[in-house]
Design a protein around this motif. Structure first.
Motif, PDB file in Angstrom:
ATOM      1  N   VAL A  13       0.849  -1.209   0.000  1.00 44.75           N
ATOM      2  CA  VAL A  13       0.000   0.000   0.000  1.00 44.75           C
ATOM      3  C   VAL A  13       0.881   1.254   0.000  1.00 44.75           C
ATOM      4  CG1 VAL A  13      -1.985  -1.094   1.139  1.00 44.75           C
ATOM      5  CG2 VAL A  13      -0.172  -0.116   2.544  1.00 44.75           C
ATOM      6  N   ILE A  19      -2.259   1.345  -3.684  1.00 44.13           N
ATOM      7  CA  ILE A  19      -3.536   1.254  -2.942  1.00 44.13           C
ATOM      8  C   ILE A  19      -4.667   0.941  -3.930  1.00 44.13           C
ATOM      9  CG2 ILE A  19      -5.241   2.585  -1.605  1.00 44.13           C
ATOM     10  CD1 ILE A  19      -2.897   3.909  -0.159  1.00 44.13           C
ATOM     11  N   VAL A  40      -5.021  -3.614   6.682  1.00 44.58           N
ATOM     12  CA  VAL A  40      -3.924  -2.919   5.990  1.00 44.58           C
ATOM     13  C   VAL A  40      -2.936  -2.303   6.980  1.00 44.58           C
ATOM     14  CG1 VAL A  40      -5.155  -2.461   3.827  1.00 44.58           C
ATOM     15  CG2 VAL A  40      -5.359  -0.840   5.717  1.00 44.58           C
ATOM     16  N   MET A  43       1.401   2.925   5.094  1.00 42.76           N
ATOM     17  CA  MET A  43       2.170   2.963   3.843  1.00 42.76           C
ATOM     18  C   MET A  43       3.663   2.842   4.198  1.00 42.76           C
ATOM     19  SD  MET A  43      -0.029   6.043   2.093  1.00 42.76           S
ATOM     20  CE  MET A  43       0.705   6.096   0.454  1.00 42.76           C
ATOM     21  N   GLU A  74      -1.807   3.585  10.086  1.00 43.50           N
ATOM     22  CA  GLU A  74      -2.773   2.606   9.571  1.00 43.50           C
ATOM     23  C   GLU A  74      -4.124   3.275   9.315  1.00 43.50           C
ATOM     24  OE1 GLU A  74      -0.243   1.646  11.331  1.00 43.50           O
ATOM     25  OE2 GLU A  74       0.382  -0.189  10.338  1.00 43.50           O
ATOM     26  N   THR A  77      -4.225   4.661   5.916  1.00 43.06           N
ATOM     27  CA  THR A  77      -4.377   3.665   4.848  1.00 43.06           C
ATOM     28  C   THR A  77      -5.800   3.127   4.738  1.00 43.06           C
ATOM     29  OG1 THR A  77      -2.153   2.960   5.477  1.00 43.06           O
ATOM     30  CG2 THR A  77      -3.214   1.704   3.752  1.00 43.06           C
ATOM     31  N   THR A  81      -7.797   3.315   1.286  1.00 40.28           N
ATOM     32  CA  THR A  81      -8.188   2.069   0.607  1.00 40.28           C
ATOM     33  C   THR A  81      -9.701   2.048   0.386  1.00 40.28           C
ATOM     34  OG1 THR A  81      -6.356   0.997   1.757  1.00 40.28           O
ATOM     35  CG2 THR A  81      -7.911  -0.460   0.658  1.00 40.28           C
TER      36      THR A  81
END
Ligand code: ADP
Ligand code: ASP
Ligand code: MG
Length: 404
Positions: A13, A19, A40, A43, A74, A77, A81
């Motif tokens: 990611v 992503i 996830v 990054m 996190e 992300t 996502t």
């Protein structure tokens, strides 16, 4: 129709395009009729950058605030996502660790999961969502944010798979699976098709960081079979399962290496009861994590004790032992950084002899000096100079017939 948990690590990611690649893969799985939960990571590089930021504002940031900070990696992300899935026409919703019902103890920066109540995940799956959960984080009973130790998104994925009784847990990363050694170091390493929990656990805890070791421990305890595969292709990966008959036929499954180790030797330790306990109690009370411990045979009433640890732990140890050594009447403390650990792992070691001899022969061919040796039922490990660790890994890999 299956319930599938897919975990995507930091590199998978690492950019907006990656992503979007993950979002496409999630939609593909959902399109096959499955229920999909994605876990996830931050990054790639984000967790390290956040740690660096913390150290720039404070010499000793509290672990509580570190967790508040690190969990944002996190959290970024999951939102990105979910947005990417939506943009591709899918339906996704993001959940932080707390929202996903992950409850931990209060040991900040290395919390243990105490339970998961996945009501919300179930409800959102029932509503037709791809549910995207932040890895590496949870919260305590009293609502404080916690993190699960480096690499902890693996643990989130395994634990959620266990709590949801998922049909499959897939760990997507930047290599095609678990190899006989880190393929970046030993280019001839082969992908392992099937490996037992015990072997995976020994490899992970001796430096093969493709899986966080605590996540493997959890998977073994709760019998969660999982796969490690690449997020960049559809190649079959590695399946990690309970040991099956025939697995013991392979003597060495893999080779692991761990850099940045330090060796401490205390010379002339009086050979009498209570002395070792005095030394190691002092270290334990300061939460210094020790790896190998070796005590020599006593000669004329005294002995040398050596132990190893991570270099960071050595810094933590500082001058902690100076008083103890004076008190017990031991000699000098010699600290040596720049060492590394090489381990060969395989459940076949239980029933085959000659593993240690073969490893030592391979190292001697490379004129590599062994400084310490330990063994367990399924592992033989040595401490050597860090500058020689890569050539040692290649020699051991070849000696045990693991080259592709
Ligand atoms: P992620 O960000 O997906 O969690 P990691 O960086 O934690 O990925 O783990 C993947 C990396 O682990 C690989 O890029 C590889 O260099 C390293 N690695 C170490 N040992 C092994 C091994 N035995 N097999 C495969 N990869 C390994
Ligand atoms: N982001 C965390 C780390 O870098 C957790 C993870 O990636 O699994 O350690
Ligand atoms: Mg990882």
């Amino acid at each position: 129709m299956a319930l599938i948990v897919q975990k995507y690590g930091g590199t998978s990611v690492g950019t907006p395009e990656k992503i979007r690649n993950v979002a496409r893969r999630l939609l593909e799985t959902k399109g096959q009729g499955h229920s999909v939960v994605a876990v996830v990571s931050a990054m790639s590089g984000v967790t390290d950058s956040l740690l660096k930021l913390a150290r720039e504002v404070s010499g000793s940031p509290t672990e509580r605030e570190l967790d508040v900070l690190l969990s944002t990696g996190e959290q970024t992300t999951i939102a990105l996502t979910a947005m990417a899935v939506d943009d591709l026409g899918g339906k996704a919703i993001s959940l932080t660790g707390a929202q996903a019902g992950i409850v931990t103890d209060g040991i900040h920066t290395k919390a243990k999961i105490s339970n998961i109540t996945p009501h919300r995940i179930h409800k959102m799956l029932d509503d037709g969502n791809i549910v995207i959960v932040a890895g590496f984080q949870g919260h305590t009973d009293s609502g404080a944010i916690t993190t699960l130790g480096r690499g902890g998104s693996d643990l989130t994925a395994i634990a959620i798979a266990a709590a949801l009784k998922a049909d499959i847990c897939q760990i997507y990363t930047d290599v095609d699976g678990v190899y006989t050694c880190d393929p970046r170091i030993v280019p001839t390493a082969k992908k392992i098709e099937v490996i037992s929990y015990d072997e995976m656990l020994e490899m992970a805890s001796s430096g093969s960081k493709v899986m966080q070791s605590r996540s493997v421990e959890f998977a073994k305890k709760f019998q969660v079979p999982f796969e490690v595969r690449s997020s960049f292709n559809n190649n079959p990966g590695t399946t990690v399962i309970e040991e099956t008959p025939g697995m013991e036929n392979v003597v060495v499954r893999g080779v692991s290496l761990e850099r940045k180790q330090a060796k401490v030797t205390i010379q002339h330790v009086p050979d009498r009861p209570g002395v070792a306990s005095r030394i190691f109690r002092t270290l334990a009370d300061a939460h210094v994590i020790i790896d190998m411990i070796v005590q020599n045979v006593s000669i004329e009433g005294s002995t040398d004790i050596s132990f190893t640890m991570n270099c960071e732990e050595l810094a933590k140890m500082g001058h902690l032992l100076d008083n103890v050594v004076a008190e017990i009447g031991a000699g000098k403390i010699i600290k040596k950084e720049g060492v590394a650990k090489l381990s060969v792992v395989g459940i076949g070691m239980r029933s085959h002899s000659g593993v240690a001899a073969k490893l030592f022969e391979a190292l001697s061919q490379g004129s590599i000096n062994i400084q310490m040796i330990t063994t367990s039922e399924i592992k033989t490990a040595v401490i050597i100079d860090e500058s020689e660790i890569e050539s040692a890994a290649r020699l051991a890999h070849t000696a045990f017939g693991l080259d592709a």
